[in-house]
Write a protein that holds these residues in place. Structure first.
Motif, PDB file in Angstrom:
ATOM      1  N   GLU A   1       0.821  -1.207   0.000  1.00  0.00           N
ATOM      2  CA  GLU A   1       0.000   0.000   0.000  1.00  0.00           C
ATOM      3  C   GLU A   1       0.859   1.263   0.000  1.00  0.00           C
ATOM      4  N   LEU A   2       1.956   1.249   0.745  1.00  0.00           N
ATOM      5  CA  LEU A   2       2.764   2.459   0.893  1.00  0.00           C
ATOM      6  C   LEU A   2       3.820   2.607  -0.197  1.00  0.00           C
ATOM      7  N   TYR A   3       4.344   1.500  -0.727  1.00  0.00           N
ATOM      8  CA  TYR A   3       5.489   1.576  -1.626  1.00  0.00           C
ATOM      9  C   TYR A   3       5.220   1.020  -3.024  1.00  0.00           C
ATOM     10  N   GLN A   4       4.002   0.664  -3.342  1.00  0.00           N
ATOM     11  CA  GLN A   4       3.621   0.267  -4.698  1.00  0.00           C
ATOM     12  C   GLN A   4       4.586  -0.779  -5.269  1.00  0.00           C
ATOM     13  N   ILE A   5       4.762  -1.873  -4.521  1.00  0.00           N
ATOM     14  CA  ILE A   5       5.743  -2.880  -4.914  1.00  0.00           C
ATOM     15  C   ILE A   5       5.337  -3.586  -6.209  1.00  0.00           C
ATOM     16  N   LYS A   6       4.050  -3.871  -6.379  1.00  0.00           N
ATOM     17  CA  LYS A   6       3.602  -4.546  -7.596  1.00  0.00           C
ATOM     18  C   LYS A   6       3.875  -3.690  -8.840  1.00  0.00           C
ATOM     19  N   GLN A  12      12.841  -5.330 -18.579  1.00  0.00           N
ATOM     20  CA  GLN A  12      13.837  -6.395 -18.490  1.00  0.00           C
ATOM     21  C   GLN A  12      15.171  -5.906 -17.892  1.00  0.00           C
ATOM     22  N   PHE A  13      15.063  -5.198 -16.788  1.00  0.00           N
ATOM     23  CA  PHE A  13      16.256  -4.735 -16.091  1.00  0.00           C
ATOM     24  C   PHE A  13      16.845  -5.888 -15.292  1.00  0.00           C
ATOM     25  N   ALA A  14      18.176  -5.913 -15.171  1.00  0.00           N
ATOM     26  CA  ALA A  14      18.858  -6.964 -14.406  1.00  0.00           C
ATOM     27  C   ALA A  14      19.389  -6.450 -13.074  1.00  0.00           C
ATOM     28  N   LYS A  15      19.845  -5.199 -13.036  1.00  0.00           N
ATOM     29  CA  LYS A  15      20.353  -4.582 -11.816  1.00  0.00           C
ATOM     30  C   LYS A  15      19.540  -3.321 -11.528  1.00  0.00           C
ATOM     31  N   VAL A  16      18.997  -3.249 -10.328  1.00  0.00           N
ATOM     32  CA  VAL A  16      18.108  -2.139  -9.967  1.00  0.00           C
ATOM     33  C   VAL A  16      18.637  -1.466  -8.705  1.00  0.00           C
ATOM     34  N   ILE A  40      11.610  -4.170   1.423  1.00  0.00           N
ATOM     35  CA  ILE A  40      11.173  -3.842   0.062  1.00  0.00           C
ATOM     36  C   ILE A  40      12.065  -4.531  -0.961  1.00  0.00           C
ATOM     37  N   ALA A  41      13.383  -4.502  -0.733  1.00  0.00           N
ATOM     38  CA  ALA A  41      14.308  -5.153  -1.668  1.00  0.00           C
ATOM     39  C   ALA A  41      14.043  -6.650  -1.747  1.00  0.00           C
ATOM     40  N   GLU A  42      13.756  -7.284  -0.607  1.00  0.00           N
ATOM     41  CA  GLU A  42      13.473  -8.724  -0.618  1.00  0.00           C
ATOM     42  C   GLU A  42      12.195  -9.037  -1.392  1.00  0.00           C
ATOM     43  N   GLU A  43      11.175  -8.202  -1.234  1.00  0.00           N
ATOM     44  CA  GLU A  43       9.934  -8.419  -1.981  1.00  0.00           C
ATOM     45  C   GLU A  43      10.160  -8.276  -3.480  1.00  0.00           C
ATOM     46  N   ILE A  44      10.946  -7.275  -3.872  1.00  0.00           N
ATOM     47  CA  ILE A  44      11.221  -7.090  -5.297  1.00  0.00           C
ATOM     48  C   ILE A  44      12.045  -8.249  -5.841  1.00  0.00           C
ATOM     49  N   ASN A  45      13.027  -8.695  -5.087  1.00  0.00           N
ATOM     50  CA  ASN A  45      13.842  -9.835  -5.530  1.00  0.00           C
ATOM     51  C   ASN A  45      12.993 -11.095  -5.692  1.00  0.00           C
ATOM     52  N   ASN A  51       9.857 -11.323  -6.438  1.00  0.00           N
ATOM     53  CA  ASN A  51       8.885 -11.246  -7.539  1.00  0.00           C
ATOM     54  C   ASN A  51       9.516 -11.040  -8.909  1.00  0.00           C
ATOM     55  N   THR A  52      10.768 -10.605  -8.953  1.00  0.00           N
ATOM     56  CA  THR A  52      11.390 -10.311 -10.253  1.00  0.00           C
ATOM     57  C   THR A  52      12.681 -11.080 -10.495  1.00  0.00           C
ATOM     58  N   ASN A  53      13.307 -11.590  -9.433  1.00  0.00           N
ATOM     59  CA  ASN A  53      14.576 -12.306  -9.556  1.00  0.00           C
ATOM     60  C   ASN A  53      15.668 -11.418 -10.156  1.00  0.00           C
ATOM     61  N   VAL A  54      15.699 -10.144  -9.768  1.00  0.00           N
ATOM     62  CA  VAL A  54      16.744  -9.225 -10.215  1.00  0.00           C
ATOM     63  C   VAL A  54      17.697  -8.954  -9.048  1.00  0.00           C
TER      64      VAL A  54
END
Length: 492
Positions: A32-37, A47-51, A66-71, A73-76
């Protein structure tokens, strides 16, 4: 328990300080706060590899989650950028390039200054706002329903503006809501307007204002001075920037933290006079320090070159400094500098230099001091990009052939000062001589550089004195801290 002034140096060094930290956001509230989706969709789509994930200090507690959630869901591969080189409102593209990032996700407050090196996505905080109380405060501050009002807001409250306009638009037909506009082809902002044109065309005869990442349209035949400004957010750099730029408009604000509204009573005229005093100090200056306060805002190299030429044509010496975040001790190391000019984003340009030993001015103020073609008027410019050729506030320098050696009197010292000391003199010759022949008005003109100032100082730092110091064997020095060295014993 030992106190901070204990005689034991080890106790002082190992003493633990209690620091209060902001509690982390629960995992179920992160979306809700950080719009992770939306962030993950942005990463997968391109198709970014490093963020690189850039966080301000107050949000670092949530950065790992937040970084763990992004990793997940995207494997980046993600990198967390914490302490930025300059203001956290600006995008730290330099730090992102150090880790080889393909894009940047910027969290929290942002000045929306254009950045052009890497693809960028803004994720603003969704700070809570009581919309009903905000509307009630608006009605109290503007009892006349025909008032011309522009709604401005901190970027972290953008998510409630549509609801507020829905509540007020029926009662206030002349209400105008600003939109966040992110400039740049490689810039993305989930849920907000995107624009690649910093100067939008007029639509249906109405005037379109675009500044500081905000865009709004004025009705036909009206100007910005016909409108009042209603700001949603806390008192700070963003509000001060708006008030200085649109200094002929009245301002009211609503604080979501205290749920109260007020008419801003800060004397803008007094603030402008304070800035004019700094301009007079810049006119008196002989040596100018150019402070590079950003490496990410577009066209910062161009304004540096323009300032160097403007300062040179005014007969002053300039030196460039890149020192990251500014503080009093850093600038106090350079006593030969008479005034500093800070190149930064609009929100960080208006630095209160009352604590500094020498004034810190903006590029606009330095141009007023050095460019005879530019005059002090009601216009005040905090965005240095508007001063560049093609900008709305650009004023070209006069041709050197047309420049006359004019003199005026300093309003601070009462001394006579001359402009264009370098007129007709090659830059190399002027920089190598301390006194040059002038006209009949001023027989000589002092063009001392910082090197001349250093030569006249009684202490110039550590000197080698090769051959003067006898060679001796190394001996063990003192140990401990200055308050109580170990060999001094315990104080009674």
């Amino acid at each position: 328990m030992a106190d901070a002034f204990s005689s034991s140096s080890e106790t002082v060094i190992q003493r633990v300080l209690e620091v209060s930290l902001k509690s982390n956001t629960p995992v179920d509230k992160l979306e809700e706060l950080y719009q992770i989706k939306a962030t993950c969709d942005f990463i997968l789509e391109h198709q970014f590899a490093k963020v690189a994930l850039q966080f301000p200090d107050e949000l670092l507690g949530d950065s790992v989650a937040i970084a763990e959630e992004i990793n997940r869901n995207t494997n980046v591969k993600t990198f967390i950028l914490g302490d930025t080189s300059y203001g956290s409102c600006c995008v730290d593209e330099v730090a992102a390039e150090h880790v080889g990032a393909d894009c940047i996700v910027h969290y929290g407050s942002a000045c929306l200054s254009p950045s052009k090196r890497l693809p960028l996505m803004y994720v603003f905080e969704r700070r809570p706002v009581d919309v009903d109380k905000c509307a009630s405060s608006f009605r109290e501050l503007y009892p006349d329903s025909q008032s011309n009002v522009v709604i401005l807001y901190d970027v972290n409250y953008a998510h409630v503006v549509d609801d507020l306009v829905t509540l007020l638009s029926a009662e206030y037909p002349n209400l105008v809501s600003s939109q966040l506009v992110v400039e740049g082809e490689r810039c993305y902002s989930h849920g907000f307007v995107k624009s690649n044109d910093s100067s939008p065309p007029e639509q249906d005869g109405s005037q379109v204002i675009y500044q500081f990442g905000r865009q709004f349209s004025l009705k036909t035949g009206s100007s910005i001075t016909d409108y009042s400004m209603f700001y949603i957010g806390e008192e700070g750099a963003a509000l001060r920037n708006f008030m200085m730029t649109w200094n002929r408009c009245s301002f009211c604000s609503f604080s979501p933290a205290t749920t109260t509204g007020r008419a801003e009573s800060i004397s803008v005229n007094r603030a402008l006079m304070k800035r004019y005093y700094s301009i007079e100090r810049a006119k008196d200056a002989s040596v100018v320090g150019i402070l590079v306060g950003t490496l990410g805002v577009a066209d910062y190299l161009t304004i540096i070159q323009q300032l160097k030429e403007t300062i040179r044509r005014a007969g002053k010496k300039s030196y460039m400094f890149a020192m990251g975040k500014l503080n009093v001790p850093k600038l106090a190391n350079f006593l030969e500098i008479d005034v500093y000019v800070l190149i930064a984003c609009p929100e960080n340009s208006l630095l209160d230099s009352s604590d500094f030993y020498k004034p810190v001015v903006t590029p606009f103020e330095m141009e007023v001091a050095c460019n005879k073609q530019r005059e002090w008027s009601e216009e005040y410019v905090t965005d240095f990009r508007r001063l560049l050729p093609g900008g709305q506030s650009h004023v070209p320098l006069a041709d050197q052939q047309d420049e006359s050696d004019e003199t005026d009197v300093s309003l601070i010292t009462g001394a006579l000062r001359s402009h264009n000391l370098l007129n007709g003199e090659p830059a190399e010759a002027a920089s190598s001589s301390s006194v040059v022949l002038r006209n009949q008005t001023l027989t000589v003109a002092n063009t001392n550089s910082a090197a001349s100032f250093l030569a006249g100082r009684s202490w110039r730092g550590l000197e080698q004195k090769l051959g003067d110091t006898p060679v001796v064997k190394a001996v063990e020095g003192r140990r401990g801290i200055a308050i109580a060295y170990e060999e001094e014993g315990t104080a009674s």
